[in-house]
Design an enzyme around this catalytic site. Structure first.
Site, PDB file in Angstrom:
ATOM      1  N   LYS A  22       2.008 -40.512  16.173  1.00  0.00           N
ATOM      2  CA  LYS A  22       0.809 -40.987  15.442  1.00  0.00           C
ATOM      3  C   LYS A  22       0.369 -42.337  15.993  1.00  0.00           C
ATOM      4  CE  LYS A  22       1.499 -43.122  11.370  1.00  0.00           C
ATOM      5  NZ  LYS A  22       0.921 -44.462  11.210  1.00  0.00           N
ATOM      6  N   ASN A  23       1.321 -43.236  16.216  1.00  0.00           N
ATOM      7  CA  ASN A  23       0.980 -44.617  16.579  1.00  0.00           C
ATOM      8  C   ASN A  23       0.625 -44.794  18.047  1.00  0.00           C
ATOM      9  OD1 ASN A  23       1.339 -45.175  13.921  1.00  0.00           O
ATOM     10  ND2 ASN A  23       3.264 -46.282  14.166  1.00  0.00           N
ATOM     11  N   CYS A 118      -1.502 -53.893   2.561  1.00  0.00           N
ATOM     12  CA  CYS A 118      -0.956 -52.645   2.021  1.00  0.00           C
ATOM     13  C   CYS A 118       0.369 -53.017   1.355  1.00  0.00           C
ATOM     14  CB  CYS A 118      -0.755 -51.623   3.138  1.00  0.00           C
ATOM     15  SG  CYS A 118       0.541 -52.094   4.268  1.00  0.00           S
ATOM     16  N   ARG A 123      -0.916 -57.811   6.203  1.00  0.00           N
ATOM     17  CA  ARG A 123      -1.461 -57.180   7.407  1.00  0.00           C
ATOM     18  C   ARG A 123      -2.700 -57.921   7.946  1.00  0.00           C
ATOM     19  NH1 ARG A 123       0.641 -51.975   7.381  1.00  0.00           N
ATOM     20  NH2 ARG A 123       0.392 -51.968   9.640  1.00  0.00           N
ATOM     21  N   PRO A 124      -2.597 -59.221   8.184  1.00  0.00           N
ATOM     22  CA  PRO A 124      -3.753 -59.972   8.703  1.00  0.00           C
ATOM     23  C   PRO A 124      -4.164 -59.471  10.091  1.00  0.00           C
ATOM     24  CG  PRO A 124      -1.766 -61.279   8.917  1.00  0.00           C
ATOM     25  CD  PRO A 124      -1.386 -60.048   8.140  1.00  0.00           C
ATOM     26  N   ASP A 126      -5.627 -61.813  12.316  1.00  0.00           N
ATOM     27  CA  ASP A 126      -5.974 -63.060  13.026  1.00  0.00           C
ATOM     28  C   ASP A 126      -5.625 -63.009  14.517  1.00  0.00           C
ATOM     29  OD1 ASP A 126      -3.312 -63.019  11.870  1.00  0.00           O
ATOM     30  OD2 ASP A 126      -3.053 -65.010  12.749  1.00  0.00           O
ATOM     31  N   LEU A 127      -4.560 -62.314  14.869  1.00  0.00           N
ATOM     32  CA  LEU A 127      -4.197 -62.248  16.297  1.00  0.00           C
ATOM     33  C   LEU A 127      -5.179 -61.358  17.070  1.00  0.00           C
ATOM     34  CD1 LEU A 127      -0.301 -62.049  15.980  1.00  0.00           C
ATOM     35  CD2 LEU A 127      -1.713 -64.059  16.495  1.00  0.00           C
ATOM     36  N   ASP A 307       9.996 -49.565  11.248  1.00  0.00           N
ATOM     37  CA  ASP A 307       9.633 -48.287  10.629  1.00  0.00           C
ATOM     38  C   ASP A 307      10.846 -47.417  10.334  1.00  0.00           C
ATOM     39  OD1 ASP A 307       6.544 -47.849  12.539  1.00  0.00           O
ATOM     40  OD2 ASP A 307       7.078 -49.121  10.839  1.00  0.00           O
ATOM     41  N   VAL A 329      10.028 -58.181  10.373  1.00  0.00           N
ATOM     42  CA  VAL A 329       8.667 -57.906  10.856  1.00  0.00           C
ATOM     43  C   VAL A 329       7.635 -57.971   9.744  1.00  0.00           C
ATOM     44  CG1 VAL A 329       7.195 -56.193  12.008  1.00  0.00           C
ATOM     45  CG2 VAL A 329       9.558 -56.544  12.781  1.00  0.00           C
ATOM     46  N   ARG A 400       0.645 -38.843   5.800  1.00  0.00           N
ATOM     47  CA  ARG A 400      -0.152 -39.552   6.798  1.00  0.00           C
ATOM     48  C   ARG A 400       0.575 -39.576   8.136  1.00  0.00           C
ATOM     49  NH1 ARG A 400      -1.986 -45.356   4.861  1.00  0.00           N
ATOM     50  NH2 ARG A 400      -2.520 -45.311   7.060  1.00  0.00           N
TER      51      ARG A 400
HETATM   52  C1  EPZ Z   1       1.928 -51.058  14.066  1.00  0.00           C
HETATM   53  O1  EPZ Z   1       1.261 -51.734  13.024  1.00  0.00           O
HETATM   54  C2  EPZ Z   1       2.282 -49.693  13.493  1.00  0.00           C
HETATM   55  N1  EPZ Z   1       1.059 -48.973  13.101  1.00  0.00           N
HETATM   56  C3  EPZ Z   1       3.198 -49.868  12.277  1.00  0.00           C
HETATM   57  O2  EPZ Z   1       3.578 -48.576  11.842  1.00  0.00           O
HETATM   58  C4  EPZ Z   1       4.456 -50.610  12.709  1.00  0.00           C
HETATM   59  O3  EPZ Z   1       5.270 -50.837  11.583  1.00  0.00           O
HETATM   60  C5  EPZ Z   1       4.053 -51.948  13.340  1.00  0.00           C
HETATM   61  O4  EPZ Z   1       3.139 -51.726  14.448  1.00  0.00           O
HETATM   62  C6  EPZ Z   1       5.259 -52.718  13.872  1.00  0.00           C
HETATM   63  O5  EPZ Z   1       5.934 -51.935  14.810  1.00  0.00           O
HETATM   64  C7  EPZ Z   1       0.306 -48.397  14.062  1.00  0.00           C
HETATM   65  O6  EPZ Z   1       0.595 -48.478  15.245  1.00  0.00           O
HETATM   66  C8  EPZ Z   1      -0.896 -47.644  13.581  1.00  0.00           C
HETATM   67  P1  EPZ Z   1       1.854 -55.539  14.051  1.00  0.00           P
HETATM   68  P2  EPZ Z   1       0.513 -53.148  13.341  1.00  0.00           P
HETATM   69  O7  EPZ Z   1       0.482 -56.024  14.339  1.00  0.00           O
HETATM   70  O8  EPZ Z   1      -0.124 -53.089  14.672  1.00  0.00           O
HETATM   71  C9  EPZ Z   1       1.793 -59.644  11.754  1.00  0.00           C
HETATM   72  C10 EPZ Z   1       3.938 -46.853  10.343  1.00  0.00           C
HETATM   73  O9  EPZ Z   1       4.807 -46.747   9.474  1.00  0.00           O
HETATM   74  N2  EPZ Z   1       0.421 -59.777  12.288  1.00  0.00           N
HETATM   75  O10 EPZ Z   1       2.842 -55.450  15.159  1.00  0.00           O
HETATM   76  O11 EPZ Z   1      -0.331 -53.483  12.169  1.00  0.00           O
HETATM   77  C11 EPZ Z   1       1.853 -58.608  10.639  1.00  0.00           C
HETATM   78  O12 EPZ Z   1       1.502 -59.196   9.393  1.00  0.00           O
HETATM   79  C12 EPZ Z   1       3.197 -48.165  10.520  1.00  0.00           C
HETATM   80  O13 EPZ Z   1       3.625 -45.957  11.174  1.00  0.00           O
HETATM   81  C13 EPZ Z   1      -0.246 -60.985  12.120  1.00  0.00           C
HETATM   82  O14 EPZ Z   1       0.284 -61.939  11.543  1.00  0.00           O
HETATM   83  O15 EPZ Z   1       1.776 -54.112  13.373  1.00  0.00           O
HETATM   84  C14 EPZ Z   1       3.283 -58.163  10.669  1.00  0.00           C
HETATM   85  O16 EPZ Z   1       4.058 -59.064   9.905  1.00  0.00           O
HETATM   86  C15 EPZ Z   1       3.543 -49.141   9.430  1.00  0.00           C
HETATM   87  N3  EPZ Z   1      -1.509 -61.102  12.599  1.00  0.00           N
HETATM   88  C16 EPZ Z   1       3.656 -58.287  12.151  1.00  0.00           C
HETATM   89  O17 EPZ Z   1       2.649 -59.106  12.761  1.00  0.00           O
HETATM   90  C17 EPZ Z   1      -2.146 -60.065  13.246  1.00  0.00           C
HETATM   91  O18 EPZ Z   1      -3.304 -60.235  13.683  1.00  0.00           O
HETATM   92  C18 EPZ Z   1       3.705 -56.953  12.881  1.00  0.00           C
HETATM   93  O19 EPZ Z   1       2.433 -56.411  12.830  1.00  0.00           O
HETATM   94  C19 EPZ Z   1      -1.455 -58.841  13.386  1.00  0.00           C
HETATM   95  C20 EPZ Z   1      -0.168 -58.723  12.902  1.00  0.00           C
END
Ligand code: EPZ
Length: 421
Positions: A22-23, A118, A123-124, A126-127, A307, A329, A400
């Site tokens: 999915k991801n 969620c 889930r910001p 900002d990056l 995950d 994370v 999902r």
């Molecule tokens: C992806 O989410 C996956 N989703 C998530 O899977 C997975 O848990 C996550 O990566 C970590 O591996 C998809 O790929 C669709 P991140 P993503 O940006 O991209 C912080 C599932 O169960 N962050 O790596 O949203 C954030 O708050 C889902 O399939 C910022 O601070 O994850 C978190 O603490 C759940 N600012 C950390 O980084 C930002 O702009 C990791 O988030 C973005 C993220």
């Protein structure tokens, strides 16, 4: 609302085939916005999140054909002219934000409802926005909308304060047709990043270093259509590996990539399970001796995947001894602990740390609620080894991300059925 009725099941036995990831499929489908040509994406899992992404692509003007006999999605992006993604679609799936980089690159603008948080965290984004700004985009947030525009994206050095998967993907997609070279430092290294880069390079992009913490993208004038088969889902793989261990069964997991699940393999072996890389797939045995406690700390790839934290915690309640789990994370990813405790586990949570006493086998069946995709899967696994019956509600979370979850588990001997409330 539908729910799962899970009965105490014996050890799982047999074979299970893993679906496409999915991801990986979600950002790859978003990347089809980058070209006016036709793209063909294969091995796509049939999931609600994929359906939402197809609806988003159609709302932008793309023609999307879904062939579920073959698990192929064909996207004709020639008609893409809309740069807005409305909240009623974004609220269904946070990953809608993945179209922001491609829309900026294709149309020079993007207006996307800010994805909310969620259950597992704020889930910001900002990056994501910082990276796109570094490539020259103007980004404003107003009234819950993220409005971005740019005349020409320009290659730059982008340093990610955290190796965010989504931010790495959004920036990589935008940079692929920017003027000049972009370097992403402290990039996410997940296999899904590598799969997206592989698809983009088939489209004519020039990306090197995906899978490491430094990705170099040499911008090209335009991208063309391509055909790509999505990698197998490493989290579904890990979930079925844990299902074999928690039920003390013996399961062959086919169509998986062992290299993508090394941390889960290592931890299962530490617990006393047997994991063998056979020609046809990974064989996982939980029946080869007493299972014992271990400690888990989630980290960005190649660390132990966040995950897999919930499904693995369900296993840890059934082994001998006390385990500790540290979630680094996401800030709120222990909600399954309270639900497992309602089944007899006695998990103590303190911020990002959880202490999981073992020897709770069998747990006691109860009415429990999925709070997110992986927490829901964990509760189903716990239900397989709990005395009596476990009712798991809010299963839309689970559906999902797990294709044919009931059919695959039943095929291994699990006593589980889906009923409408
Ligand atoms: C992806 O989410 C996956 N989703 C998530 O899977 C997975 O848990 C996550 O990566 C970590 O591996 C998809 O790929 C669709 P991140 P993503 O940006 O991209 C912080 C599932 O169960 N962050 O790596 O949203 C954030 O708050 C889902 O399939 C910022 O601070 O994850 C978190 O603490 C759940 N600012 C950390 O980084 C930002 O702009 C990791 O988030 C973005 C993220």
């Amino acid at each position: 609302m539908a729910k799962y009725i899970v009965e105490q099941s014996g050890p799982l036995h047999g074979e299970v085939e893993i679906s496409g990831a999915k991801n990986a499929a979600l950002p790859i489908l978003a990347a089809t916005v980058l070209t006016a040509d036709v793209c063909e994406i294969c091995d796509v899992p049939r999931l609600k999140d994929i359906d939402v992404m197809c609806r988003i692509l159609r709302s932008l003007g793309a023609k999307v054909d879904e062939d579920w006999d073959e698990h192929i999605i064909r996207v004709d992006g020639s008609g893409i002219s809309v740069s807005e993604v409305p909240y009623d679609l974004v609220k269904l799936m946070r990953a809608s934000i993945f179209v922001m980089g491609p829309l900026l690159a294709r149309l020079g603008k993007a207006s996307i409802a800010q994805p909310g948080g969620c259950a597992i965290g704020d889930r910001p984004i900002d990056l994501h926005t910082k990276g796109l700004k570094t490539l020259g985009a103007r980004v404003m947030m107003s009234e819950g909308l993220v409005n971005a525009s740019v005349d020409r994206l320009k290659g730059a050095l982008v340093y990610l304060d955290f190796p965010s998967v989504g931010a790495t993907e959004n920036i990589m997609m935008a940079a692929s047709v920017a003027d000049g070279v972009t370097t992403i430092e402290n990039a996410a290294e997940e296999p899904e990043i590598v799969d997206l880069a592989s698809f983009l390079n088939k489209m004519g992009a020039k990306i090197k270093g995906a899978g490491t913490d430094t990705i170099k993208i040499e911008g090209v004038p335009s991208l063309h259509g391509a055909r790509h088969a999505v990698i197998p889902d490493r989290i579904e793989t890990g979930t079925f590996m844990v299902a074999a261990a928690i039920t003390r069964g013996n399961v062959l997991i086919k169509n998986c990539l062992p290299d993508h699940v090394r941390p889960v393999m290592a931890k299962l072996i530490e617990c006393g399970a047997v994991v063998e890389d056979e020609l046809e797939g990974l064989r996982v045995r939980g029946d080869a001796g007493k299972l014992v406690a271990t400690d888990i700390k989630t980290l960005p790839y190649p660390g132990f995947p966040t995950d897999m934290q919930a499904p693995f915690m369900a296993l840890l309640t059934t082994v001998s001894g006390t385990s500790t789990v540290i979630e680094t994370v996401f800030e709120n990813r222990f909600m399954h602990a309270a639900e497992l405790s309602r089944m007899g586990a006695n998990i103590r949570v303190d911020g990002r740390n959880a202490v999981v006493p073992g020897d709770k086998r069998p747990l006691t069946g109860a009415h429990v609620m999925s709070t997110d995709l992986r927490a829901g899967a964990a509760l189903v696994l716990a239900g397989l080894v709990a005395k009596g019956t476990t009712e798991v509600s809010q299963i839309y979370h689970i559906e999902r991300g797990y294709e044919n979850f009931v059919e695959k588990l039943s095929g291994l001997g699990a006593k589980i059925k889906r009923v409408e409330d």
